[in-house]
Design an enzyme around this catalytic site. Structure first.
Site, PDB file in Angstrom:
ATOM      1  N   GLY A  21       0.836  -1.196   0.000  1.00  0.00           N
ATOM      2  CA  GLY A  21       0.000   0.000   0.000  1.00  0.00           C
ATOM      3  C   GLY A  21       0.856   1.225   0.000  1.00  0.00           C
ATOM      4  N   GLY A  24       0.399   5.725   0.308  1.00  0.00           N
ATOM      5  CA  GLY A  24      -0.485   6.880   0.388  1.00  0.00           C
ATOM      6  C   GLY A  24       0.359   8.121   0.337  1.00  0.00           C
ATOM      7  N   GLY A  25      -0.277   9.246   0.631  1.00  0.00           N
ATOM      8  CA  GLY A  25       0.443  10.505   0.579  1.00  0.00           C
ATOM      9  C   GLY A  25       1.506  10.602   1.654  1.00  0.00           C
ATOM     10  N   MET A  26       1.415   9.747   2.672  1.00  0.00           N
ATOM     11  CA  MET A  26       2.276   9.919   3.819  1.00  0.00           C
ATOM     12  C   MET A  26       3.306   8.807   4.003  1.00  0.00           C
ATOM     13  SD  MET A  26       1.383  12.680   4.861  1.00  0.00           S
ATOM     14  CE  MET A  26       0.057  13.756   4.419  1.00  0.00           C
ATOM     15  N   VAL A  86       3.572   1.047   2.757  1.00  0.00           N
ATOM     16  CA  VAL A  86       3.458  -0.163   3.560  1.00  0.00           C
ATOM     17  C   VAL A  86       4.049  -1.321   2.767  1.00  0.00           C
ATOM     18  CG1 VAL A  86       1.936  -1.627   4.897  1.00  0.00           C
ATOM     19  CG2 VAL A  86       1.311   0.750   4.472  1.00  0.00           C
ATOM     20  N   LYS A 108       5.623  -0.180   8.009  1.00  0.00           N
ATOM     21  CA  LYS A 108       5.120   1.129   7.582  1.00  0.00           C
ATOM     22  C   LYS A 108       6.247   2.121   7.695  1.00  0.00           C
ATOM     23  CE  LYS A 108       0.516   0.119   8.829  1.00  0.00           C
ATOM     24  NZ  LYS A 108      -0.758   0.504   9.293  1.00  0.00           N
ATOM     25  N   ASP A 110      -7.379   9.661  14.827  1.00  0.00           N
ATOM     26  CA  ASP A 110      -7.764   9.489  13.426  1.00  0.00           C
ATOM     27  C   ASP A 110      -8.593   8.222  13.258  1.00  0.00           C
ATOM     28  OD1 ASP A 110      -7.914  10.168  10.788  1.00  0.00           O
ATOM     29  OD2 ASP A 110      -5.996   9.303  10.229  1.00  0.00           O
TER      30      ASP A 110
END
Lengths: 199, 755
Positions: B112, B114-116, B119, B134, B228
């Site tokens: 995976g 994402g923007g941050m 993974v 991560k 979150d």
């Protein structure tokens, strides 16, 4: 008439819901090259073909929100293929006046108008090919680049395994395993995408 | 071919393609198939079917010459670039099936991004298991605060051990990029489940809510706030359908990074709590709001607050109630929406006290759902439900009664009795001319003020219109169907400026930010001033200390010089006496004469014994005095330890004075701190504390030195006194010597006389 087979309703819902960027992007990635190639095969120039692609998908994105499931209406794929066909046909009819190809007359272009069933079949064939290419592109990143190269040379380009053993220093056993893993994954990805965007 | 224990089974094939075999097992297979044609065939079967032969392989082999150039999505481009930069970070691996290595972990694949962060699926060779890694994206890890927070929150999350919290195995760094190692799970995020299946069943909603609440409770017990909570952070573990919370505290680290980078909020704030949306402090109860949002999403299939842009969502979260759940999904019982409403209260204190209470309540509800006849709803809910679930007619009556009460108490609405029906008009503005039409015919015409109006009118269908042109007035429920004896309400309101509340919110936020910034800055500035003052004071103190020491040393040196001068005189006197003694009586006479001419020796004192023994004795004493004298002289010379020490001390003091005088610029450099957040302030405070401490230390050293100095001064004074004493002794000896010489002279003349 060979129309698109029926599809998963939730996925239609996902495409319909344009907020779901991922689904729409996937739809575009697969069907944009399909429309582009069909336009190019009808002798449109590269830039004109890009215009056709844009027109077709703008009209699809507008129309898609209006689609509603109902027993007496055509299934989604059939409907989508009609939309695509109409959009392509419209683009091709409007095109001739400013087309640069000197030989084309209005009659030629009218003759070139896709017949409904033919267009459907063509979309189907092209989409099927595009799904294969797209899936390969998608899973490429999941493997190390030299692993991918071994797969490509032996399985796609048909280079004998013995050759690759010599040039890479890998064992034949590891090359078999690599081929198996990549092909199995590719098929899995194709199945997954086909389920979404059935041809 | 004989089947061996290495031969492939369909099960191992499945694991091989899913990448679930340990590297050692894969190598076993590789070796095995070189000899075993049967197994080789099993592997190649995948490429001998028609799908591969006709549909896939030819398509990939043929290069497509009509390529469609997609308009490159810059975002996608950026993402693929960052992914590439992450992959470049990986260490080299010996295993050809792996992508690379992070620390001791072999990277199997990217699962995976994402923007941050990214993974990875990885293999932990030491423990022979797959893990998920991560890693913060390199450009975010460049922010020190984010990196530290990531590592700190990761460690905090690792301390939470609970069935409903994704276990964190390890927190470490790879080439400066922090990463977390967590359990590898093939579960589906709740987000996916909701997307694919829409609203969930009530008992499933309760089950997931219970487990999430329990996970939260365990984390809150460790003082950790998730911040979150959203469906994509809740993982449904396949086989046993266990809900696990993931990504604890990472939201915070990511906030740091993204704020540092762009100064804006990134990502979707759909599941933020109102206090988060307003930038206020966040505690465990914020997670309860998040839990409420997640439950809402499970009930309805969509997030509670939706709008075109982040700011609009923040405004909705802060000010608006979400659409009632039953309007979207009528299958949801009202007690469940009661729980959710309370979780989603705008004020934290109106929510449940803690996650444990929510878990308990939901468990009781689940028991009720599973055995509705045997188990009753919890009391609190049963009460609120009976309030809502009255019979329809009773409810209608209640509505009318409350409306009438409202009219009476508001005092602003007239009620004129008529026997047919009543039309109540509420108006938010004064002097609005309206007319009531029936079938295109005007029935009544009036002007309504803020006090409203009540019109008695025959039953029938009416249309209430504005009489004239008032663009900014809206009539709600303007088409009225009035029944006999019924009351119908028509509301007239002003068209709102829809932009204004959003603008106000932004302005308020801006002001709040401004205040916060000023407050922090002031605090820091005061601290800086205080520190500077402290430094100046210290400088002065050290300066005066040093000048004092210099003065002392000057005195000491002067005295020492005087002492030496005196000693010199004494020495020359002694030498002269000695020389005279050696030269015999003549010399002595000469000396005596000399002393006399110098008025050093009065004649009267020469009246002592004539005993030779006494002379010897005196000579011995002179010798002893000479020795003592020599020792004192050496002691008082330049190399005397006390003097040396005093000099060293002065050097040291001068040096420390220089240091203190030189340092202000250099130390001022340390004060240039980024005034960004509480953490920087915190570390800044530590720095200030350390500086004060070191200055105090310096001060203490100086005090000690001063004490030493005083001690030395005293010692020097003692030495002075001792020199005085010695001087006296020498004087005495001199006198004795004079007497002795006198005696010599006398003895000599006596001998002469005797002859």
């Amino acid at each position: 008439m060979a129309e698109f087979p029926e599809t998963n309703h939730n996925l239609i819902a996902r495409v319909q819901d344009l907020d779901d960027g991922a689904s729409w992007a996937e739809f575009l990635e697969i069907y944009q090259p399909v429309v582009f190639r069909m336009a190019r095969k009808r002798d449109l120039q590269d830039a004109d073909a890009h215009d056709v692609v844009q027109q077709v998908f703008v009209s699809i994105s507008r129309a898609i929100g209006r689609w509603e499931e109902s027993p007496d209406k055509p299934p989604f794929r059939a409907w989508l293929s009609t939309i695509a066909r109409n959009a392509i046909t419209n683009s091709l009819i409007r095109r001739p006046r400013d087309a640069a190809s000197g030989a084309s007359s209005v009659m030629d272009l009218l003759n070139a108008h896709p017949v409904a069933a033919e267009t459907s079949a063509e979309i189907r064939v092209e989409a099927k090919k595009e799904i294969v290419r797209w899936a390969a592109e998608q899973i490429n990143g999941e493997f190390a680049s030299d692993t991918w190269e071994v797969f490509w040379r032996t399985a796609i380009e048909g280079e004998p395994i013995a050759n690759v053993v010599k040039t890479t220093g890998r064992t034949a056993g590891s090359i078999y395993v690599i081929r198996y893993r990549v092909i199995a994954r590719l098929k899995e990805k194709i199945a997954e995408v086909s389920q979404h965007w059935d041809y | 071919m004989v089947e061996s224990k290495f031969c492939l089974t369909s099960e191992t094939l499945k694991q091989l393609s899913a990448g679930e075999l340990a590297p050692a097992s894969v190598r076993e297979i590789e070796t095995h198939i070189e000899d075993c044609a049967h197994c080789r065939q099993m592997l190649t079967a995948v490429e001998s079917d028609s799908q591969w032969q006709e549909e896939i392989c030819p398509v990939l082999r043929k290069r497509e010459d009509l390529t469609f150039h997609r308009a490159e999505d810059s975002e996608a481009e950026l993402e693929s670039q960052t992914l590439a930069s992450v992959l470049r970070l990986l260490g080299p691996t010996d295993d050809p099936h792996m992508l690379g290595r992070i620390g001791a972990y072999e990277i199997v694949s990217v699962i995976g991004r994402g923007g941050m962060g990214v993974v990875f699926k990885a293999f932990d060779g030491a423990l022979d298991r797959f893990v998920a890694i991560k890693m913060l994206l390199p450009h975010l890890a460049a922010s020190g605060a984010a990196r530290k927070r990531f590592a700190r929150e990761g460690r905090a999350a690792a301390a939470v051990i609970d069935d409903n919290v994704m276990p964190v195995y390890n927190v470490d760094q790879w080439q400066g990029n922090p990463y977390l190692v967590t359990q590898y799970s093939r579960g589906v995020p709740l987000q996916q489940r909701i997307k694919d299946q829409g609203p969930l069943e009530v008992n499933e909603i309760l089950r997931i809510a219970i487990q999430t609440a329990k996970g939260l409770d365990a984390a809150h017990a460790q003082g950790l706030v998730h911040r979150d909570i959203k469906p994509s952070n809740i993982l449904l573990d396949g086989s046993v359908e266990r809900a696990m919370l993931t990504d604890f505290g990472l939201a915070r680290a990511v906030d740091d990074a993204s704020i540092t980078r762009t100064g804006t909020i990134t990502g979707t704030p759909q599941y933020m709590s109102p206090e988060q949306a307003c930038g206020e402090s966040v505690d465990a109860r914020s997670d309860l709001f998040g839990l409420g949002c997640v439950m809402y999403a499970m009930c309805t299939g969509r997030p509670p607050f939706r709008a075109d842009n982040s700011y609009a969502i923040l405004r909705l979260i802060a000010d608006e109630e979400p659409r009632p759940i039953q309007e979207i999904n009528s299958d949801i019982p009202s007690w469940l929406s009661t729980i959710i409403s309370r979780l989603m209260s705008k004020r934290p204190e109106d929510r449940y006290a803690d996650a444990a209470e929510v878990a308990e309540l939901c468990e009781a509800c689940l028991a009720h759902v599973q055995l509705p006849t045997a188990v009753t709803l919890p009391d609190a809910l049963a009460r609120s439900v009976s309030d809502r679930d009255g019979s329809p007619s009773w409810r209608k009556w209640l509505a009318i009664a409350s409306l009438v009460l409202l009219l009476v108490f508001a005092g602003g609405l007239f009620a004129i009795e008529f026997n047919k029906g009543k039309l109540v008009i509420e108006c938010a503005s004064d002097n609005v001319p309206i007319r009531i039409m029936q079938g295109g015919v005007e029935v009544e015409k009036l002007t309504v003020s803020k006090e409203g109006a009540t019109i008695k009118i025959a039953a029938g269908k009416y249309l209430v219109e504005v009489d004239g042109d008032s663009d900014n007035v809206i009539i709600e429920g303007n088409s009225v169907s009035l029944g006999r004896g019924e009351v119908e309400l028509v509301k007239i309101r002003l068209e709102e400026d829809s932009v204004a509340p959003q603008k106000n919110l932004l302005v308020a936020n801006l002001r709040k930010f401004d205040e916060e910034y000023t407050r922090r800055y002031d605090k820091e500035f005061t601290e800086l001033c205080r520190l500077s003052q402290l430094k100046i004071d210290k400088n002065l103190m050290v300066g005066s200390n040093v000048s004092h020491s210099q003065l002392l040393l000057k005195n000491v040196t002067q005295k020492l010089g005087e002492t030496q001068e005196m000693l010199k005189t004494l020495v020359s006197d002694r030498e002269r006496i000695q020389a005279a003694t050696e030269n015999g009586s003549g010399g002595i006479q000469q000396l005596v004469w000399q002393f006399r001419t110098e008025n050093k020796m009065p004649r009267e004192i020469l009246s002592e014994s004539r005993n030779g023994r006494m002379i010897e004795n005196l000579q011995l004493r002179i010798g002893a005095a000479e020795d003592a004298y020599r020792i004192r002289k050496a002691q008082l010379a330049d190399e005397h330890p006390a003097v040396k020490k005093a000099k060293d001390q002065l050097d040291r003091l001068m040096k420390s004075l220089d240091e203190v005088l030189d340092s202000p610029e250099e130390k001022a450099g340390d004060f240039r701190l980024p005034l960004t957040d509480a953490e920087a302030l915190d570390s800044y405070k530590k720095l200030v504390d350390a500086k004060i401490k070191s200055l105090e230390e310096e001060f203490r050293v100086l005090l000690n030195q001063q004490n030493d100095h005083a001690k030395n001064t005293k010692e020097l004074q003692e030495l002075d006194q001792e020199i005085d004493i010695q001087e006296d002794k020498v004087q005495t000896l001199k006198e004795m010597l004079r007497q002795i010489t006198q005696r010599f002279a006398e003895l000599a003349s006596e001998e002469k006389d005797a002859k």
